[in-house]
Design a protein around this motif. Structure first.
Motif, short mmCIF file in Angstrom:
data_model
loop_
_atom_site.label_atom_id
_atom_site.label_comp_id
_atom_site.label_asym_id
_atom_site.label_seq_id
_atom_site.Cartn_x
_atom_site.Cartn_y
_atom_site.Cartn_z
N ARG A 79 0.83 -1.21 0.00
CA ARG A 79 0.00 0.00 0.00
C ARG A 79 0.86 1.26 0.00
O ARG A 79 0.61 2.21 -0.76
CB ARG A 79 -0.93 -0.01 1.22
CG ARG A 79 -1.87 1.18 1.28
CD ARG A 79 -2.82 1.08 2.46
NE ARG A 79 -2.11 1.03 3.73
CZ ARG A 79 -2.70 0.87 4.91
NH1 ARG A 79 -4.01 0.71 4.98
NH2 ARG A 79 -1.98 0.84 6.02
N ALA A 80 1.91 1.27 0.83
CA ALA A 80 2.79 2.44 0.88
C ALA A 80 3.55 2.65 -0.42
O ALA A 80 3.67 3.77 -0.93
CB ALA A 80 3.77 2.30 2.05
N ALA A 81 4.06 1.56 -0.98
CA ALA A 81 4.82 1.67 -2.23
C ALA A 81 3.93 2.09 -3.38
O ALA A 81 4.29 2.96 -4.19
CB ALA A 81 5.49 0.34 -2.55
N TYR A 82 2.75 1.48 -3.48
CA TYR A 82 1.85 1.82 -4.59
C TYR A 82 1.39 3.28 -4.49
O TYR A 82 1.25 3.97 -5.50
CB TYR A 82 0.65 0.88 -4.59
CG TYR A 82 -0.33 1.18 -5.70
CD1 TYR A 82 0.08 1.23 -7.04
CD2 TYR A 82 -1.68 1.41 -5.43
CE1 TYR A 82 -0.81 1.51 -8.05
CE2 TYR A 82 -2.58 1.68 -6.44
CZ TYR A 82 -2.15 1.73 -7.75
OH TYR A 82 -3.04 2.00 -8.76
N THR A 134 -5.51 -9.47 -7.15
CA THR A 134 -6.34 -8.27 -7.01
C THR A 134 -5.56 -7.02 -7.36
O THR A 134 -6.05 -6.14 -8.07
CB THR A 134 -6.88 -8.18 -5.57
OG1 THR A 134 -7.69 -9.33 -5.31
CG2 THR A 134 -7.71 -6.93 -5.36
N TRP A 135 -4.33 -6.93 -6.87
CA TRP A 135 -3.51 -5.75 -7.15
C TRP A 135 -3.21 -5.60 -8.64
O TRP A 135 -3.13 -4.49 -9.16
CB TRP A 135 -2.21 -5.81 -6.35
CG TRP A 135 -2.43 -5.70 -4.87
CD1 TRP A 135 -3.45 -5.05 -4.23
CD2 TRP A 135 -1.61 -6.27 -3.84
NE1 TRP A 135 -3.32 -5.19 -2.86
CE2 TRP A 135 -2.20 -5.92 -2.59
CE3 TRP A 135 -0.44 -7.02 -3.84
CZ2 TRP A 135 -1.65 -6.30 -1.38
CZ3 TRP A 135 0.11 -7.41 -2.63
CH2 TRP A 135 -0.49 -7.05 -1.42
N ALA A 136 -3.02 -6.72 -9.32
CA ALA A 136 -2.76 -6.65 -10.76
C ALA A 136 -3.91 -5.95 -11.48
O ALA A 136 -3.69 -5.19 -12.44
CB ALA A 136 -2.54 -8.04 -11.33
N ILE A 137 -5.13 -6.19 -11.01
CA ILE A 137 -6.30 -5.52 -11.59
C ILE A 137 -6.31 -4.04 -11.22
O ILE A 137 -6.48 -3.17 -12.07
CB ILE A 137 -7.59 -6.20 -11.10
CG1 ILE A 137 -7.63 -7.67 -11.54
CG2 ILE A 137 -8.82 -5.46 -11.62
CD1 ILE A 137 -8.70 -8.50 -10.83
#
Length: 318
Positions: free
Chosen positions: A130-133, A176-179
């Protein structure tokens, strides 16, 4: 590293965070990323171990700094991103490798055994990603998220309820993150490593492989090919590849690697489908379940092949 700085390196100018990178697989990942040109933020809970890892990377001509803190909290995740940006000017790559084990069979596993493992693996991955994204998106960086899974999360393993749940959860989050990250150009993938670690050194099944590795020799082909088992250094190149521009089109995948073997794991898909007009009541299930699914029920756990006689451990487990 120092000799290769004049050559083109695929990660030149990039900055990576690798959690749990003071030793073992994490250290192998950090060293490989540095050798390919990335500056690396090393993370460990032990200050001496983290410092030694930084010294190993910088001594070979790479760039590294350390954050000594356990993953799990938002504060640690923020500190890792801040260290990358404040020390090296940016962040491009996050590898979430930190983990702990508390192996016990179900009835012997305490609440704390379960919570500690889930906190480090699942919450630690979640907060760091979450922090990196957030940084990637705010700064329009097509970053790379690489989360470390395990065969246990794919297949299950006796005595690892907590670890299986954590590693399966990580792969679910990656999909999920890939989406969610696609529009921002950020990729998210899981790596499923099989490698010699401090834990496998104590398992008699792997004794001959470990002995060969400790002598500086290649492990026997049975281990490297049949089991996809080798030293940590065999896994690290995949981390660097997925972190590079060459893998810009790879996202949402679970990729296994170890020894001489590279595998692409499938996503869960139905293996058989049946229909019953008006829906399935108990009687219809009792009549029809075995006929539809009986021959297609899925196996659990990893099925290990029999060791060749010359690679079997002796009576003392060696």
């Amino acid at each position: 590293m120092s000799e290769g700085t004049s050559a083109v390196t695929p990660l030149a100018g990039k900055v990576a965070i690798v959690t749990g990178s003071g030793q073992g697989l994490g250290l192998a990942y950090a060293k490989e990323l540095a050798s390919q040109g990335a500056a690396v933020v090393v993370n460990d809970v032990n200050e001496q171990v983290a410092g030694d890892a930084v010294a190993a990377i910088t001594g070979a001509g790479g760039r590294a700094t350390a954050v000594v803190a356990p993953v799990g909290s938002t504060e640690t995740a923020t500190a890792l991103v801040d260290a990358a940006v404040n020390t090296f000017g940016r962040l491009d790559i996050l590898v979430t490798n930190a983990g702990v084990l508390r192996d016990k069979s179900l009835l012997k596993m305490s609440d704390d055994d379960f919570d500690v493992v889930l906190n480090v693996h699942v919450r630690g991955t979640f907060t760091c990603v979450r922090a990196a994204y957030g940084y990637f998106k705010e700064n329009k960086i097509a970053g790379r998220i690489i989360a470390i899974g395990s065969p246990t999360g794919q297949r299950g393993n006796f005595g690892q309820t907590n670890y299986a749940a954590a590693k399966a959860g990580i792969v679910g989050m990656v999909r999920t993150w890939a989406i969610e990250m696609k529009k921002a150009g950020v990729t998210a993938n899981a790596v499923i490593p099989v490698a010699a670690t401090a834990m496998t050194k104590t398992v008699p099944f792997f004794a001959k492989a470990v002995e060969a590795d400790e002598r500086g020799e290649a492990m026997p082909d049975f281990f490297r090919k049949e089991l996809g088992f080798g030293p940590a250094a065999d896994v690290a190149p995949l981390i660097a590849f997925l972190a590079s521009d060459a893998a810009a089109g790879v996202t949402g995948q679970a990729v296994g690697i170890g020894g001489d073997r590279l595998q692409l794991w499938s996503h869960p898909e139905p293996v058989a489908t049946g229909y019953h007009d008006g829906g399935w009541d108990f009687a219809a299930l009792a009549r029809g379940f075995d006929g539809m699914f009986g021959g297609k029920l899925q196996s659990v756990g990893e099925e290990m092949p029999e060791l060749p006689a010359d690679l079997a451990p002796d009576a003392e487990g060696r």
